[in-house]
Scaffold this motif. Structure first.
Motif, mmCIF file in Angstrom:
data_model
loop_
_atom_site.group_PDB
_atom_site.id
_atom_site.type_symbol
_atom_site.label_atom_id
_atom_site.label_comp_id
_atom_site.label_asym_id
_atom_site.label_seq_id
_atom_site.Cartn_x
_atom_site.Cartn_y
_atom_site.Cartn_z
ATOM 1 N N LYS A 111 30.992 10.643 -69.341
ATOM 2 C CA LYS A 111 31.060 9.139 -68.536
ATOM 3 C C LYS A 111 29.388 8.231 -68.279
ATOM 4 N N ALA A 126 31.631 -1.392 -63.625
ATOM 5 C CA ALA A 126 31.541 -1.430 -61.719
ATOM 6 C C ALA A 126 30.476 -1.115 -61.997
ATOM 7 N N VAL A 149 33.856 5.022 -56.256
ATOM 8 C CA VAL A 149 34.193 6.547 -56.921
ATOM 9 C C VAL A 149 33.511 7.358 -57.929
ATOM 10 N N LYS A 151 32.753 10.480 -59.890
ATOM 11 C CA LYS A 151 33.007 11.078 -61.731
ATOM 12 C C LYS A 151 32.461 11.991 -62.165
ATOM 13 N N VAL A 161 37.826 12.234 -61.380
ATOM 14 C CA VAL A 161 38.087 11.596 -60.596
ATOM 15 C C VAL A 161 38.632 11.688 -59.669
ATOM 16 N N ILE A 163 38.258 9.230 -55.848
ATOM 17 C CA ILE A 163 38.290 7.651 -55.340
ATOM 18 C C ILE A 163 37.815 8.290 -54.000
ATOM 19 N N GLN A 193 30.555 4.768 -58.852
ATOM 20 C CA GLN A 193 30.602 3.173 -59.548
ATOM 21 C C GLN A 193 31.517 2.652 -57.892
ATOM 22 N N GLU A 194 30.938 1.619 -58.358
ATOM 23 C CA GLU A 194 31.468 1.454 -56.487
ATOM 24 C C GLU A 194 33.201 1.366 -56.716
ATOM 25 N N PHE A 195 34.031 0.991 -55.230
ATOM 26 C CA PHE A 195 35.367 0.980 -55.790
ATOM 27 C C PHE A 195 35.664 -0.640 -56.464
ATOM 28 N N LEU A 196 36.635 -0.349 -57.060
ATOM 29 C CA LEU A 196 36.948 -1.631 -57.425
ATOM 30 C C LEU A 196 38.114 -2.237 -57.206
ATOM 31 N N GLU A 200 44.949 -2.972 -62.744
ATOM 32 C CA GLU A 200 44.618 -2.217 -63.874
ATOM 33 C C GLU A 200 45.011 -2.217 -65.182
ATOM 34 N N MET A 281 39.628 -2.644 -64.798
ATOM 35 C CA MET A 281 40.626 -3.455 -64.151
ATOM 36 C C MET A 281 40.376 -5.021 -63.387
ATOM 37 N N LEU A 290 36.490 0.185 -66.350
ATOM 38 C CA LEU A 290 36.370 1.321 -65.645
ATOM 39 C C LEU A 290 35.967 2.285 -66.531
ATOM 40 N N GLU A 291 36.036 3.222 -67.580
ATOM 41 C CA GLU A 291 36.172 3.587 -68.421
ATOM 42 C C GLU A 291 36.358 3.724 -70.368
HETATM 43 P P1 AMP Z 1 38.990 7.125 -65.483
HETATM 44 O O1 AMP Z 1 38.975 8.146 -66.009
HETATM 45 O O2 AMP Z 1 37.565 7.033 -65.103
HETATM 46 O O3 AMP Z 1 39.302 6.092 -66.053
HETATM 47 O O4 AMP Z 1 39.870 7.103 -63.276
HETATM 48 C C1 AMP Z 1 41.132 7.164 -63.072
HETATM 49 C C2 AMP Z 1 41.512 6.680 -62.429
HETATM 50 O O5 AMP Z 1 40.939 6.081 -61.399
HETATM 51 C C3 AMP Z 1 41.616 4.873 -63.646
HETATM 52 O O6 AMP Z 1 42.883 4.474 -63.958
HETATM 53 C C4 AMP Z 1 41.412 4.062 -61.910
HETATM 54 O O7 AMP Z 1 42.849 4.054 -61.174
HETATM 55 C C5 AMP Z 1 40.785 4.673 -61.246
HETATM 56 N N1 AMP Z 1 39.302 4.458 -61.314
HETATM 57 C C6 AMP Z 1 38.429 4.993 -61.240
HETATM 58 N N2 AMP Z 1 37.620 3.778 -61.460
HETATM 59 C C7 AMP Z 1 37.672 2.848 -60.482
HETATM 60 C C8 AMP Z 1 37.262 1.756 -59.505
HETATM 61 N N3 AMP Z 1 35.199 1.698 -60.495
HETATM 62 N N4 AMP Z 1 37.518 1.125 -59.088
HETATM 63 C C9 AMP Z 1 38.596 1.726 -58.538
HETATM 64 N N5 AMP Z 1 39.883 2.666 -59.139
HETATM 65 C C10 AMP Z 1 38.816 3.077 -60.050
#
Ligand code: AMP
Ligand code: GLY
Length: 429
Positions: A111, A126, A149, A151, A161, A163, A193-196, A200, A281, A290-291
């Motif tokens: 990541k 983010a 968030v 990670k 991950v 939150i 990351q900032e929370f967005l 999704e 997002m 996000l990823e």
């Molecule tokens: P990821 O494996 O990075 O996709 O994260 C797993 C889940 O966490 C995602 O499917 C999102 O629902 C949530 N998530 C990840 N990053 C964020 C973010 N910056 N803001 C809000 N929710 C996030």
């Protein structure tokens, strides 16, 4: 053509089912496969697909098998063999294979790598920082007011991950990953990351090193229970298309994400041939990544491949050989909905070996395809064999027709402890 598909989940059943429809295929194996995969027949000659008892991450054995059987083309489903370098290994031995190479697999396996790449090449994401020490990581969380968030950098079975809603939670998350090493070496570095806030969605694009072809949108449901409650899972259901991006907005998103992505890959010497699956997002300030995942989504594949009208063998060969620009992806205007039926207790502890009843009845319903995810054959009976058991998928003239058809099929199927969400696709209405 002789094909080998690697993997054993619902995604791989969908890949096998779709590839088996191609007139190019004369023989197909799946390693290790599941009980549903072994029931698929090739359109060309009616031959059954054969399961091969080799694990998806046993690269040396897979190589020997492909060489012995003179496999013409191998298709890789899961991220693990890609991150281990199966594509590089097969290519080194002169075998044709589809999926990203090890360098390209870093977009999913690290990541930190992805975040730094996105920032370097101007891909909307983010606000974030990457850290190798807990002190500066916590200080960065404080600049976000603790709403962030955290990670773990590496692969952590989808659990790395965390939150956080305030600074105390953020500091606890950093300590868990970096100090207590809850995810082992995967947590030596973190992305914060900032929370967005927003909706999704999943995007998929097939890439050939130069060209990227975007798919329609889909949406997964990651939480175990209705109304997005309960624990995070691998995915409890999907639908496609979604109403959240129209064609113009999707094309604009593709332009803002895929163009810099492909340009960045060329600049960094990454030959990205395979599938790119960005998690996005949709925020009030536009789409933010996000990823990245470097493979097909599961269960996104189940809804995508039921809608795909083009020959998948031709598309994956073009992706591997760098000739995708000549191809057009043709999609059915019908909607598709996939409801995952899971073992009771998933994603926590659950029992295996429960007989599954009603599969034949469900298969007779119109516009329904039941993909197997975790099933096995035991004493002539199909039984549960993993957390996610089935991906009950149906097509319809619109999402509500597809949803009704999928749930009618779910009602026909029973096994002890079966657990599923009742609200797949409900967000679209
Ligand atoms: P990821 O494996 O990075 O996709 O994260 C797993 C889940 O966490 C995602 O499917 C999102 O629902 C949530 N998530 C990840 N990053 C964020 C973010 N910056 N803001 C809000 N929710 C996030
Ligand atoms: N749909 C979630 C995943 O494949 O990672």
């Amino acid at each position: 053509m002789k094909l080998l598909v690697i993997g054993s989940g619902g995604r791989e059943h969908a890949l096998v089912w779709k590839l088996a429809q191609s007139p190019h295929v004369t023989q197909m194996w799946c390693a290790p496969g599941n009980a549903g995969i072994a029931l698929e027949r090739l359109a060309k000659n009616g031959a059954l697909v054969e399961n091969v008892n080799i694990a998806a991450d046993d690269l040396p054995k897979l190589l020997v098998f492909a060489q012995e059987k003179k496999v013409d083309f191998t298709v890789v489903g899961p991220d693990n063999p890609l991150a281990l370098g199966i594509v590089d290994l097969f290519q080194k031995h002169g075998l044709k294979i589809w999926g990203v190479n090890q360098k390209a697999a870093q977009f999913e396996s690290s990541k930190v790598f992805s975040q730094q790449f996105m920032e370097k090449y101007g891909i909307p994401t983010a606000s974030a920082g990457t850290f190798s020490e807990a002190g500066p990581a916590k200080a960065f969380c404080a600049t976000l007011g603790g709403k962030c968030v955290v990670k773990a950098d590496g692969l952590a079975l989808g659990k790395g991950v965390l939150i956080c809603h305030n600074q105390a939670e953020a500091e606890k998350a950093v300590d868990e990953i970096m100090v207590s090493k809850a995810f082992g070496a995967a947590g030596a570095n973190v992305v914060i990351q900032e929370f967005l806030e927003g909706i999704e969605v999943s995007l998929h694009a097939l890439c050939d090193g130069k060209t990227a072809k975007i798919f329609p949108t889909s949406q997964d449901h990651k939480r175990a229970l209705d109304n997005d409650e309960g624990l995070n899972t691998g995915g409890m259901g999907t639908y496609s298309p979604t109403p959240f991006l129209n064609d113009t907005q999707l094309a604009e998103t593709a332009r803002r994400v895929l163009e810099p992505f492909m340009r960045g890959c060329v600049a960094e010497g990454i030959d990205y041939r395979g599938l790119l699956y960005p998690g996005v997002m949709l925020t009030k300030n536009g789409p933010k990544i996000l990823e990245f995942n470097a493979r097909f989504g599961d269960p996104e594949t189940q809804v995508y491949l039921t809608r795909l009208e083009s020959d998948l063998v031709e598309l994956l060969e073009a992706s591997a050989s760098g000739t995708l620009a000549k191809h057009k992806l043709k999609w059915s205007p019908l909607a598709s909905v996939c409801v995952v039926m899971a073992s009771g207790g998933y994603p926590g502890n659950y029992a295996k070996g429960k007989p599954i009843l009603g599969l034949a009845q469900a298969a007779m319903l119109p516009n329904v395809k039941v993909f197997h995810a975790g099933t096995a054959l035991k004493d002539g009976q199909i039984v549960t064999n993993a957390g996610r058991v089935l991906g009950v998928t149906a097509m319809g003239k619109d999402l509500s027709a597809a949803q009704a058809a999928a749930y009618a099929a779910v009602e026909a199927i029973t096994f002890e402890g079966a657990q599923f969400r009742h609200d797949i696709a409900a967000k679209a209405f």
